[in-house]
Write a protein that holds these residues in place. Sequence first.
Motif, short mmCIF file in Angstrom:
data_model
loop_
_atom_site.label_atom_id
_atom_site.label_comp_id
_atom_site.label_asym_id
_atom_site.label_seq_id
_atom_site.Cartn_x
_atom_site.Cartn_y
_atom_site.Cartn_z
N ILE A 231 0.85 -1.19 0.00
CA ILE A 231 0.00 0.00 0.00
C ILE A 231 0.89 1.24 0.00
CG2 ILE A 231 -1.73 1.29 1.34
CD1 ILE A 231 -2.68 -1.36 2.49
N VAL A 232 0.45 2.28 -0.72
CA VAL A 232 1.28 3.47 -0.85
C VAL A 232 0.45 4.73 -0.59
CG1 VAL A 232 0.90 3.86 -3.32
CG2 VAL A 232 3.10 4.48 -2.30
N GLN A 233 1.11 5.79 -0.11
CA GLN A 233 0.49 7.12 -0.05
C GLN A 233 1.31 8.06 -0.93
OE1 GLN A 233 0.74 9.91 3.44
NE2 GLN A 233 -1.51 9.76 3.41
N LEU A 234 0.64 8.63 -1.94
CA LEU A 234 1.33 9.50 -2.89
C LEU A 234 0.39 10.61 -3.36
CD1 LEU A 234 3.28 6.96 -5.13
CD2 LEU A 234 4.31 8.73 -3.69
N PRO A 235 0.96 11.74 -3.80
CA PRO A 235 0.15 12.82 -4.36
C PRO A 235 -0.54 12.42 -5.66
CG PRO A 235 2.33 13.61 -3.74
CD PRO A 235 2.38 12.12 -3.68
N ASP A 236 -1.59 13.14 -5.98
CA ASP A 236 -2.43 12.81 -7.13
C ASP A 236 -1.66 12.74 -8.45
OD1 ASP A 236 -1.97 15.57 -7.26
OD2 ASP A 236 -4.03 16.09 -6.72
N TYR A 237 -0.64 13.58 -8.65
CA TYR A 237 0.04 13.59 -9.95
C TYR A 237 0.84 12.32 -10.20
CZ TYR A 237 3.44 15.89 -6.80
OH TYR A 237 4.24 16.22 -5.75
N TYR A 238 1.05 11.51 -9.17
CA TYR A 238 1.67 10.20 -9.37
C TYR A 238 0.63 9.13 -9.70
CZ TYR A 238 6.24 11.60 -7.40
OH TYR A 238 7.46 12.19 -7.17
N VAL A 239 -0.54 9.20 -9.08
CA VAL A 239 -1.45 8.05 -9.10
C VAL A 239 -2.79 8.30 -9.76
CG1 VAL A 239 -0.38 7.05 -7.03
CG2 VAL A 239 -2.31 8.63 -6.78
N GLN A 240 -3.12 9.54 -10.12
CA GLN A 240 -4.46 9.86 -10.61
C GLN A 240 -4.87 9.00 -11.80
OE1 GLN A 240 -6.42 12.50 -9.06
NE2 GLN A 240 -7.98 11.26 -10.08
N GLU A 241 -3.97 8.87 -12.78
CA GLU A 241 -4.33 8.11 -13.98
C GLU A 241 -4.56 6.63 -13.65
OE1 GLU A 241 -1.17 7.20 -16.87
OE2 GLU A 241 0.16 8.42 -15.62
N HIS A 242 -3.82 6.10 -12.68
CA HIS A 242 -3.98 4.69 -12.31
C HIS A 242 -5.28 4.48 -11.51
CE1 HIS A 242 0.05 4.09 -13.78
NE2 HIS A 242 0.53 4.98 -12.92
N ILE A 243 -5.65 5.47 -10.72
CA ILE A 243 -6.92 5.39 -10.01
C ILE A 243 -8.08 5.42 -10.99
CG2 ILE A 243 -8.45 6.64 -8.41
CD1 ILE A 243 -5.91 7.56 -6.92
N GLU A 244 -7.98 6.30 -11.99
CA GLU A 244 -9.05 6.41 -12.98
C GLU A 244 -9.17 5.16 -13.84
OE1 GLU A 244 -8.14 9.96 -15.10
OE2 GLU A 244 -8.72 11.30 -13.45
N SER A 245 -8.03 4.50 -14.10
CA SER A 245 -8.07 3.28 -14.91
C SER A 245 -8.42 2.04 -14.10
CB SER A 245 -6.71 3.07 -15.59
OG SER A 245 -5.71 2.74 -14.62
N GLY A 246 -8.39 2.15 -12.78
CA GLY A 246 -8.73 1.01 -11.93
C GLY A 246 -7.55 0.13 -11.58
N THR A 247 -6.35 0.49 -12.02
CA THR A 247 -5.18 -0.33 -11.69
C THR A 247 -4.68 -0.06 -10.27
OG1 THR A 247 -3.79 1.33 -12.80
CG2 THR A 247 -4.42 -0.62 -14.06
N LEU A 248 -5.15 1.04 -9.68
CA LEU A 248 -4.96 1.29 -8.25
C LEU A 248 -6.29 1.65 -7.63
CD1 LEU A 248 -1.64 3.39 -8.08
CD2 LEU A 248 -1.94 0.97 -7.46
N ILE A 249 -6.53 1.18 -6.42
CA ILE A 249 -7.79 1.41 -5.70
C ILE A 249 -7.51 2.30 -4.49
CG2 ILE A 249 -9.76 0.34 -4.56
CD1 ILE A 249 -9.45 -0.43 -7.51
N THR A 250 -8.29 3.37 -4.33
CA THR A 250 -8.08 4.23 -3.16
C THR A 250 -8.63 3.56 -1.91
OG1 THR A 250 -10.17 5.43 -3.47
CG2 THR A 250 -8.22 6.30 -4.58
N LEU A 251 -7.96 3.82 -0.79
CA LEU A 251 -8.31 3.20 0.49
C LEU A 251 -8.47 4.27 1.57
CD1 LEU A 251 -5.54 0.45 0.37
CD2 LEU A 251 -7.94 0.16 -0.31
N LEU A 252 -9.20 3.95 2.60
CA LEU A 252 -9.32 4.81 3.78
C LEU A 252 -9.68 6.25 3.41
CD1 LEU A 252 -6.12 3.46 5.60
CD2 LEU A 252 -8.50 2.84 6.11
N ASP A 253 -10.62 6.38 2.47
CA ASP A 253 -10.98 7.72 2.00
C ASP A 253 -11.54 8.60 3.11
OD1 ASP A 253 -10.14 7.05 -0.52
OD2 ASP A 253 -12.13 6.53 -1.27
N ASN A 254 -12.19 7.99 4.10
CA ASN A 254 -12.75 8.77 5.21
C ASN A 254 -11.67 9.40 6.09
OD1 ASN A 254 -15.36 8.18 4.39
ND2 ASN A 254 -15.55 6.41 5.77
#
Length: 290
Positions: A231-254
Amino acid sequence: MKWEGISEFVYVAENESFTLASKKMAISTAQVSRQISSLEKRLNIKLFYRTTRKVSLTEEGRIYYQHCRSVLDGLDAAERAITNLQTKPQGKIKLTAPVTYGEQTILPLVNDFMLQYQDVEVNAYLSNQQVDLVEGGYDLAIRLGKLIDSSMMAKKLGTRTNYICASPNYLDKHGVPHSLSELNKHNCLLGTLDYWNFSEGNKDKALRVTGKLRYNNGFGLVDAALKGLGIVQLPDYYVQEHIESGTLITLLDNYRAPDEGIWAVYPHNRQLSPKIRFLVDYLTSNLAKS
């Protein structure tokens, strides 16, 4: 006659040399020395310590310099505001920005800016270290997160979001954490810090995490997360495209920490410079669209 010697004093103070001050002012060293001596006599204080190798400010000199610098900056700003000699940006801009954010976002926008304003020259230095803007002669710095240097002027350009995320493959094997306490059961992919930032009960919280991997490179951490290593914590400019494509899933959004600021920081005496004002406005406008 109160203004006599002020400019000479400031030039000597900033260059720590009578000779360099005279060259920059295009007057003789003897004239600079006479003006400083006259100023010290009028004030009845010693402004400089002088040796054969170095010129340095006395305690009284440091206090006097701070006020004189502000006065001269104010006069420069007033002259620019009244005469308005420049109606478009021109000249050299020296800027610094964080490496990855600079590569991905800032420098492409600077390139577009230069296409519009062809009388501008840019020298950019990308570094994750916070350089001294005054000492390095920088006009502008792009900084992320909380600002710590109150002696600079700053304008907020936008915000960035830090995401906690992992690959579907990792979550299938190790389960999905639903609380912060569950992170200690997972392999956390670490950057330069030993903790991650969260928000819990409307309060900021720094939580120490552990893992078998530590990189000081965001792209390496993204690759590790995509390959199911943790599991990783990174700023949006590293992971945004992967989140949108579904290759990374966001966790603990609350528990996601509040968005951090993206700032333009510049020395206070350069705030009215057209080239800086135009560039900062251009960055603000275009970052808002991204």
